[in-house]
Motif scaffolding. Structure first.
Motif, PDB file in Angstrom:
ATOM      1  N   LEU A 124      -3.961  12.082   2.466  1.00 54.33           N
ATOM      2  CA  LEU A 124      -3.159  10.892   2.192  1.00 54.33           C
ATOM      3  C   LEU A 124      -2.160  11.183   1.079  1.00 54.33           C
ATOM      4  O   LEU A 124      -2.546  11.623  -0.010  1.00 54.33           O
ATOM      5  CB  LEU A 124      -4.072   9.727   1.763  1.00 54.33           C
ATOM      6  CG  LEU A 124      -5.213   9.358   2.724  1.00 54.33           C
ATOM      7  CD1 LEU A 124      -6.109   8.298   2.097  1.00 54.33           C
ATOM      8  CD2 LEU A 124      -4.651   8.866   4.049  1.00 54.33           C
ATOM      9  N   LEU A 125      -0.883  10.922   1.346  1.00 53.02           N
ATOM     10  CA  LEU A 125       0.169  11.108   0.352  1.00 53.02           C
ATOM     11  C   LEU A 125       0.441   9.771  -0.346  1.00 53.02           C
ATOM     12  O   LEU A 125       0.839   8.803   0.290  1.00 53.02           O
ATOM     13  CB  LEU A 125       1.453  11.611   1.019  1.00 53.02           C
ATOM     14  CG  LEU A 125       2.690  11.682   0.122  1.00 53.02           C
ATOM     15  CD1 LEU A 125       2.472  12.669  -1.032  1.00 53.02           C
ATOM     16  CD2 LEU A 125       3.927  12.071   0.940  1.00 53.02           C
ATOM     17  N   PHE A 126       0.206   9.735  -1.654  1.00 50.68           N
ATOM     18  CA  PHE A 126       0.448   8.526  -2.435  1.00 50.68           C
ATOM     19  C   PHE A 126       1.889   8.540  -2.944  1.00 50.68           C
ATOM     20  O   PHE A 126       2.306   9.482  -3.608  1.00 50.68           O
ATOM     21  CB  PHE A 126      -0.528   8.445  -3.610  1.00 50.68           C
ATOM     22  CG  PHE A 126      -1.909   7.982  -3.220  1.00 50.68           C
ATOM     23  CD1 PHE A 126      -2.355   6.716  -3.562  1.00 50.68           C
ATOM     24  CD2 PHE A 126      -2.748   8.814  -2.488  1.00 50.68           C
ATOM     25  CE1 PHE A 126      -3.613   6.278  -3.195  1.00 50.68           C
ATOM     26  CE2 PHE A 126      -4.012   8.389  -2.122  1.00 50.68           C
ATOM     27  CZ  PHE A 126      -4.451   7.112  -2.468  1.00 50.68           C
ATOM     28  N   GLU A 127       2.617   7.481  -2.642  1.00 51.18           N
ATOM     29  CA  GLU A 127       4.026   7.425  -3.023  1.00 51.18           C
ATOM     30  C   GLU A 127       4.237   6.828  -4.410  1.00 51.18           C
ATOM     31  O   GLU A 127       5.331   6.899  -4.957  1.00 51.18           O
ATOM     32  CB  GLU A 127       4.805   6.641  -1.971  1.00 51.18           C
ATOM     33  CG  GLU A 127       4.782   7.336  -0.604  1.00 51.18           C
ATOM     34  CD  GLU A 127       5.558   6.586   0.457  1.00 51.18           C
ATOM     35  OE1 GLU A 127       5.896   5.399   0.227  1.00 51.18           O
ATOM     36  OE2 GLU A 127       5.820   7.180   1.511  1.00 51.18           O
ATOM     37  N   GLU A 128       3.184   6.191  -4.969  1.00 52.38           N
ATOM     38  CA  GLU A 128       3.221   5.687  -6.340  1.00 52.38           C
ATOM     39  C   GLU A 128       1.859   5.898  -6.984  1.00 52.38           C
ATOM     40  O   GLU A 128       0.871   6.179  -6.300  1.00 52.38           O
ATOM     41  CB  GLU A 128       3.594   4.194  -6.361  1.00 52.38           C
ATOM     42  CG  GLU A 128       5.016   3.899  -5.895  1.00 52.38           C
ATOM     43  CD  GLU A 128       5.393   2.451  -6.131  1.00 52.38           C
ATOM     44  OE1 GLU A 128       5.205   1.957  -7.263  1.00 52.38           O
ATOM     45  OE2 GLU A 128       5.874   1.800  -5.186  1.00 52.38           O
ATOM     46  N   ASP A 129       1.831   5.766  -8.324  1.00 51.91           N
ATOM     47  CA  ASP A 129       0.562   5.899  -9.022  1.00 51.91           C
ATOM     48  C   ASP A 129      -0.425   4.852  -8.531  1.00 51.91           C
ATOM     49  O   ASP A 129      -0.045   3.715  -8.204  1.00 51.91           O
ATOM     50  CB  ASP A 129       0.753   5.711 -10.536  1.00 51.91           C
ATOM     51  CG  ASP A 129       1.566   6.835 -11.162  1.00 51.91           C
ATOM     52  OD1 ASP A 129       1.932   7.778 -10.443  1.00 51.91           O
ATOM     53  OD2 ASP A 129       1.829   6.759 -12.375  1.00 51.91           O
ATOM     54  N   ALA A 186     -13.229  16.078  -3.337  1.00 51.79           N
ATOM     55  CA  ALA A 186     -11.908  15.465  -3.160  1.00 51.79           C
ATOM     56  C   ALA A 186     -10.950  16.003  -4.216  1.00 51.79           C
ATOM     57  O   ALA A 186     -11.359  16.330  -5.339  1.00 51.79           O
ATOM     58  CB  ALA A 186     -12.012  13.951  -3.268  1.00 51.79           C
ATOM     59  N   PHE A 187      -9.666  16.084  -3.843  1.00 49.67           N
ATOM     60  CA  PHE A 187      -8.657  16.648  -4.735  1.00 49.67           C
ATOM     61  C   PHE A 187      -7.366  15.841  -4.645  1.00 49.67           C
ATOM     62  O   PHE A 187      -7.000  15.343  -3.574  1.00 49.67           O
ATOM     63  CB  PHE A 187      -8.350  18.102  -4.361  1.00 49.67           C
ATOM     64  CG  PHE A 187      -9.519  19.026  -4.497  1.00 49.67           C
ATOM     65  CD1 PHE A 187      -9.702  19.780  -5.649  1.00 49.67           C
ATOM     66  CD2 PHE A 187     -10.451  19.144  -3.472  1.00 49.67           C
ATOM     67  CE1 PHE A 187     -10.783  20.639  -5.775  1.00 49.67           C
ATOM     68  CE2 PHE A 187     -11.538  19.991  -3.591  1.00 49.67           C
ATOM     69  CZ  PHE A 187     -11.709  20.743  -4.748  1.00 49.67           C
ATOM     70  N   ALA A 188      -6.683  15.722  -5.792  1.00 49.26           N
ATOM     71  CA  ALA A 188      -5.306  15.246  -5.834  1.00 49.26           C
ATOM     72  C   ALA A 188      -4.451  16.488  -6.058  1.00 49.26           C
ATOM     73  O   ALA A 188      -4.415  17.019  -7.171  1.00 49.26           O
ATOM     74  CB  ALA A 188      -5.118  14.232  -6.958  1.00 49.26           C
ATOM     75  N   ASN A 189      -3.823  16.968  -4.998  1.00 47.56           N
ATOM     76  CA  ASN A 189      -3.245  18.317  -4.988  1.00 47.56           C
ATOM     77  C   ASN A 189      -4.365  19.314  -5.328  1.00 47.56           C
ATOM     78  O   ASN A 189      -5.305  19.447  -4.565  1.00 47.56           O
ATOM     79  CB  ASN A 189      -2.057  18.418  -5.927  1.00 47.56           C
ATOM     80  CG  ASN A 189      -0.847  17.671  -5.386  1.00 47.56           C
ATOM     81  OD1 ASN A 189      -0.854  17.186  -4.254  1.00 47.56           O
ATOM     82  ND2 ASN A 189       0.196  17.563  -6.188  1.00 47.56           N
ATOM     83  N   GLN A 195       1.364  12.918  -5.266  1.00 48.46           N
ATOM     84  CA  GLN A 195       0.171  13.735  -5.066  1.00 48.46           C
ATOM     85  C   GLN A 195      -0.472  13.412  -3.711  1.00 48.46           C
ATOM     86  O   GLN A 195      -0.421  12.283  -3.233  1.00 48.46           O
ATOM     87  CB  GLN A 195      -0.842  13.510  -6.188  1.00 48.46           C
ATOM     88  CG  GLN A 195      -0.423  14.119  -7.517  1.00 48.46           C
ATOM     89  CD  GLN A 195      -1.521  14.033  -8.558  1.00 48.46           C
ATOM     90  OE1 GLN A 195      -2.231  13.042  -8.671  1.00 48.46           O
ATOM     91  NE2 GLN A 195      -1.665  15.096  -9.360  1.00 48.46           N
ATOM     92  N   THR A 196      -1.094  14.433  -3.134  1.00 45.00           N
ATOM     93  CA  THR A 196      -1.775  14.277  -1.847  1.00 45.00           C
ATOM     94  C   THR A 196      -3.280  14.321  -2.070  1.00 45.00           C
ATOM     95  O   THR A 196      -3.804  15.262  -2.657  1.00 45.00           O
ATOM     96  CB  THR A 196      -1.367  15.388  -0.867  1.00 45.00           C
ATOM     97  OG1 THR A 196       0.040  15.300  -0.615  1.00 45.00           O
ATOM     98  CG2 THR A 196      -2.126  15.242   0.456  1.00 45.00           C
TER      99      THR A 196
END
Length: 334
Positions: free
Chosen positions: A63-68, A80-83, A99-100
């Motif tokens: 999942l790509l988050f477009e905002e914080d 799980a990872f954010a990038n 971040q993905t």
């Protein structure tokens, strides 16, 4: 604010506590499989405990988050990872714009489901008082189906970017203690109370049910877990009227192989019920995988109620302790 689905994972659906009060017109309750994970993930993300979450089965989505956004996981001990930044389970985490979110398999976890909560909740239409996804009836959630590639998920509350560092510092300093008996631990022993038709089964079948183990077959799903083990037999043929079903009821069809009714169970059933899984063990059961074995032990109703009330008290105490998260987030969101 939106999230872009890069890949959907095995089965990712939006779930909450389900659609209650509609079984009489044929609408299943549905809802999240693991109520403890639903509640805990939401409390950690600063939400009411019943807010809709994304229920992730086995391998997770990208999942790509477009905002914080503030997110939290509870359930299977996934990686799980954010990038490239690891995201801890059972803690709030600030994922930043661009971040993905992605997952790496961990064969040691051997647990089925994880709930992903986002502060403020997902922007979804409520149908019959619930946003849960009913896959068979294509009702609720995101267009009544599991996530697909290139879907876009909207979030209700955007985070003010100037508060990013404040939240990062707050989360890093946050100490969280999770008490035992929340249904988070892996185990194979499931506790039950006698079902309405317990006395109609032979003594040999009652003994086998409590003393032998059963394997969860590959045909198991959100509707029911099919078990393979000793064949359970009635003392004599039994004709019963269909009656309302409950999460955790253990029905025995004519072939003698039990079926545990789960979240997406049918509204009524006419098979005899040998037992019912106690409420305190439903979250444990929901995390079990096809191929695993389980055993059953018998409790009386009073003890089952005591365990349920004990868990409720612990969740209420935890909710008060985690209220600081919701307070901090309310000051950082637009």
């Amino acid at each position: 604010m939106s999230i872009q689905v890069i890949s959907p994972g095995v089965l990712s659906t939006f779930q909450d506590e389900g659609r209650h009060r509609f079984q009489s017109i044929g609408v299943p309750v549905g809802g999240v499989m693991n109520q403890s994970s639903l509640r805990l993930a939401n409390l950690l993300a600063g939400n009411p405990p019943s807010e809709t979450v994304l229920e992730i089965t086995l391998s997770g989505p990208r999942l790509l988050f477009e905002e914080d956004a503030c997110i939290a996981f509870s359930g299977a001990p996934i990686h799980a990872f954010a990038n490239d930044t690891p995201i801890p389970v059972n803690r709030p985490f600030l994922i930043q714009a661009g971040q993905t979110l992605h997952f790496r398999p961990d064969p040691r976890s051997a647990m089925a489901r994880t709930c992903l909560a986002v502060h403020g909740g997902f922007e979804l239409p409520a149908m019959m008082g619930s946003c849960s996804t009913d896959l068979k009836n294509r009702l609720g959630g995101y267009h009544g189906r599991a996530l697909k590639k290139q879907d876009r998920i909207e979030i209700k509350k955007p985070l003010a970017s100037q508060h990013r560092q404040t939240l990062l510092d707050f989360f890093n300093a946050l100490e969280i203690y999770l008490p035992a008996n929340l249904g988070l631990q892996k185990k194979h022993g499931i506790r039950v109370i006698k079902g309405y038709h317990w006395d109609h089964f032979t003594r040999e079948s009652q003994a086998r049910f409590l003393n032998d183990s059963f394997r969860i077959t590959p045909q198991s799903e959100r509707m029911g877990y099919r078990l393979q083990g000793p064949v359970l037999a009635l003392q004599s043929p039994l004709q019963i009227l269909s009656e309302p079903t409950a999460f955790g009821s253990i029905q025995v069809p004519p072939d003698g192989n039990p079926i545990i009714l789960m979240a997406d169970r049918q509204t009524t059933g006419g098979y005899p019920k040998i037992a019912n899984v106690i409420s305190a063990d439903l979250p444990v059961l929901a995390q079990m995988l096809p191929g695993e074995h389980c055993t059953f032990s018998l409790l009386d109703l009073k003890e089952a109620q005591r365990l349920m009330l004990d868990r409720e008290k612990k969740f209420m105490t935890l909710q008060k302790q985690l209220a600081l998260i919701a307070l901090q987030l309310s000051q950082c969101y637009l």
